[in-house]
Design a protein around this motif. Structure first.
Motif, PDB file in Angstrom:
ATOM      1  N   THR A  20       0.769  -1.168  -0.121  1.00 20.66           N
ATOM      2  CA  THR A  20       0.247  -0.131   0.062  1.00 20.66           C
ATOM      3  C   THR A  20       0.869   1.355   0.091  1.00 20.66           C
ATOM      4  N   ALA A  21       0.517   2.373  -0.603  1.00 18.51           N
ATOM      5  CA  ALA A  21       1.289   3.503  -0.760  1.00 18.51           C
ATOM      6  C   ALA A  21       1.603   4.052   0.715  1.00 18.51           C
ATOM      7  N   GLU A  22       2.712   4.479   0.997  1.00 19.42           N
ATOM      8  CA  GLU A  22       3.319   4.980   2.238  1.00 19.42           C
ATOM      9  C   GLU A  22       2.251   5.981   2.647  1.00 19.42           C
ATOM     10  N   GLY A  23       1.478   6.033   3.734  1.00 19.61           N
ATOM     11  CA  GLY A  23       0.535   6.949   4.233  1.00 19.61           C
ATOM     12  C   GLY A  23      -0.773   6.908   3.697  1.00 19.61           C
ATOM     13  N   GLY A  24      -0.980   5.849   2.718  1.00 16.47           N
ATOM     14  CA  GLY A  24      -2.180   5.680   1.914  1.00 16.47           C
ATOM     15  C   GLY A  24      -3.444   5.159   2.999  1.00 16.47           C
ATOM     16  N   HIS A  25      -4.673   5.431   2.617  1.00 11.16           N
ATOM     17  CA  HIS A  25      -5.916   5.369   3.452  1.00 11.16           C
ATOM     18  C   HIS A  25      -5.925   3.749   3.899  1.00 11.16           C
ATOM     19  N   GLU A  31      -3.997  -0.001  10.626  1.00 11.43           N
ATOM     20  CA  GLU A  31      -3.411   0.415  11.939  1.00 11.43           C
ATOM     21  C   GLU A  31      -4.464   0.873  12.882  1.00 11.43           C
ATOM     22  N   TRP A  32      -5.265   1.638  12.415  1.00 10.44           N
ATOM     23  CA  TRP A  32      -6.560   2.033  13.445  1.00 10.44           C
ATOM     24  C   TRP A  32      -7.310   1.044  14.000  1.00 10.44           C
ATOM     25  N   VAL A 347     -13.730   9.539  13.363  1.00 10.02           N
ATOM     26  CA  VAL A 347     -12.955   9.783  11.925  1.00 10.02           C
ATOM     27  C   VAL A 347     -11.632   8.718  12.134  1.00 10.02           C
ATOM     28  N   TYR A 348     -11.405   7.808  11.366  1.00  7.24           N
ATOM     29  CA  TYR A 348     -10.230   6.868  11.265  1.00  7.24           C
ATOM     30  C   TYR A 348      -9.244   7.196  10.254  1.00  7.24           C
ATOM     31  N   TYR A 349      -9.873   8.132   9.168  1.00  8.31           N
ATOM     32  CA  TYR A 349      -8.915   8.243   8.312  1.00  8.31           C
ATOM     33  C   TYR A 349      -9.188   9.772   7.578  1.00  8.31           C
ATOM     34  N   ASP A 353      -5.185  11.471  -0.038  1.00  9.34           N
ATOM     35  CA  ASP A 353      -4.547  10.262  -0.094  1.00  9.34           C
ATOM     36  C   ASP A 353      -3.792  10.403  -1.505  1.00  9.34           C
ATOM     37  N   PRO A 354      -2.557   9.748  -1.681  1.00 15.98           N
ATOM     38  CA  PRO A 354      -1.692   9.943  -2.699  1.00 15.98           C
ATOM     39  C   PRO A 354      -2.491   9.466  -3.968  1.00 15.98           C
ATOM     40  N   GLN A 355      -3.450   8.632  -3.887  1.00 19.82           N
ATOM     41  CA  GLN A 355      -3.859   8.005  -5.251  1.00 19.82           C
ATOM     42  C   GLN A 355      -5.297   8.659  -5.319  1.00 19.82           C
ATOM     43  N   LEU A 356      -6.103   8.703  -4.289  1.00 21.81           N
ATOM     44  CA  LEU A 356      -7.435   9.056  -4.381  1.00 21.81           C
ATOM     45  C   LEU A 356      -7.927  10.751  -4.345  1.00 21.81           C
ATOM     46  N   GLY A 357      -6.981  11.274  -3.784  1.00 22.90           N
ATOM     47  CA  GLY A 357      -7.218  12.750  -3.489  1.00 22.90           C
ATOM     48  C   GLY A 357      -7.721  12.740  -1.969  1.00 22.90           C
ATOM     49  N   PRO A 358      -8.411  13.977  -2.033  1.00 24.82           N
ATOM     50  CA  PRO A 358      -8.867  14.167  -0.535  1.00 24.82           C
ATOM     51  C   PRO A 358      -9.981  13.072  -0.032  1.00 24.82           C
ATOM     52  N   LEU A 359      -9.738  12.468   1.039  1.00 20.26           N
ATOM     53  CA  LEU A 359     -10.728  11.237   1.542  1.00 20.26           C
ATOM     54  C   LEU A 359     -10.964  11.308   3.071  1.00 20.26           C
TER      55      LEU A 359
END
Length: 368
Positions: A20-25, A31-32, A347-349, A353-359
């Motif tokens: 998964t992308a680093e920092g991705g949702h 982790e949450w 909120v858990y994310y 997002d690097p691929q999806l934009g604001p999420l």
């Protein structure tokens, strides 16, 4: 009794198996979820299980995907009490290909394929076929197309991606030509009757830490930045107990049909493969109409890993733990692109997002 319960200071570990992308949702959500599981178990969260030296005896694991037997053994997972998720002897058992038969017994199949099981499961799925070769995929399309539109699905697709509504046989060939070399033989594809006026139900059962819940609910879709319709969340009605408990509650006719299909599918799978270790079982069940207006209802696929509904499952378990007299609850996850969470939601994310934009992804809980 689980290993975590036997070890008073057993730790909870996340297990990352997918890129998964680093920092991705997905990574942040994983982790949450692992931290929330640790809180529910009353155990410390010890981060990723990547480094074997950090794993103490009696650890509890939260993998991001269904594990095969070898991976589970390396971690010390011996039963369903040691993880939130599932362990299978063959990777394909955790994907949507098991819900359908091959076009015939002479068709190409993957090692470990069980013809009898595929027929048992197909009785509770939509009309369709699984294919492990281009020749068999074309045969499957030819068998299904006279009854209406056909949808092709990749078993590795997530969140509504990796699907095509086939216009004709030429489009099927074009899609197959896009697949990486060896994909069909390794993963297979599903060709399935397309339904209209579709409702997709989530039906599931989760058990860990001495608590068991079952639920039914519906999924929603939302528009991603690229315009595709993708998974937008699950709204669940949750009860204490098992799928049998859920069937004993008052349900609307369509809901009951979906729960019955999921229960029968689940029972057939576990009877055929008693070595499965499953503490989280979720089934997507489609109810709609075929091209001739006939009602259809069947299991689309199973999920034995943490998924989009998992934060709602955990929120329901927390609500039950806080109030022992509570027998049912509504819990929902929401995934929204370019929007904000409402006041009071957990909120858990929330990020670009690097691929999806604001999420933003959040969970809500309310009374039934």
């Amino acid at each position: 009794m689980s290993s975590a319960q036997r070890q008073p200071h057993a730790r909870v570990h996340a297990v990352a198996t997918r890129d998964t992308a680093e920092g991705g949702h997905e990574r942040v959500t994983h982790e949450w979820v692992a931290r929330r599981v640790a809180r529910l178990l009353g155990r410390p969260y010890a981060g990723s299980a990547d480094a074997a030296s950090r794993i103490a005896p009696g650890a509890y694991f939260v993998p991001d995907d269904t594990l095969d037997a070898d991976a589970a053994s390396r971690l010390g997972i011996a039963s369903r009490d040691d993880l939130l998720g599932g362990v299978v002897p063959h990777a394909f058992l955790a994907t949507k290909v098991v819900a359908h038969t091959l076009v015939d017994t002479a068709a190409t199949c993957i090692a470990g394929w069980n013809h009898a099981l595929s027929h048992a499961l197909a009785a509770h799925a939509l009309p369709g076929y699984t294919a492990f070769s281009a020749v068999d995929a074309r045969r499957a399309y030819a068998l299904l197309a006279p009854a209406g539109e056909v949808r092709l699905k990749l078993p590795t697709g997530i969140g509504g991606r990796g699907q095509w509504l086939l216009q004709d046989a030429a489009m099927l060939d074009a899609v197959l030509a896009q697949l990486p070399p060896g994909y069909l033989a390794r993963h297979g594809v599903v060709l399935e009757m397309h339904l209209v006026r579709l409702i997709t139900f989530s039906v599931g059962e989760v058990e860990f830490g001495g608590q068991s819940i079952a639920y039914h609910g519906t999924q929603s879709t939302t528009r991603a930045r690229d315009g595709h319709a993708v998974y937008g969340g699950s709204a669940l009605e949750v009860v204490r107990g098992t799928l049998e408990t859920l069937l004993a509650t008052p349900l609307e006719p369509l809901q009951r049909e979906a729960v019955r299909a999921a229960h029968a599918f689940d029972r057939a799978l576990r009877e055929a493969w008693p070595g499965l270790h499953l503490s989280r079982r979720n089934y997507d069940v489609a109810c709609g109409e075929d091209a001739h207006g006939h009602a259809r209802c069947g299991v689309l696929e199973q999920s034995w890993r943490i998924g989009g509904a998992t934060p709602a499952e955990l929120a329901a378990m927390a609500a039950f733990a806080e109030d022992p007299a509570r027998q049912c609850v509504r819990a929902a996850t929401h995934e929204r692109h370019g929007e904000s969470a409402p006041p009071g939601a957990e909120v858990y994310y929330q990020a670009d997002d690097p691929q999806l934009g604001p999420l933003v992804k959040y969970v809500t809980v309310s009374n039934v």
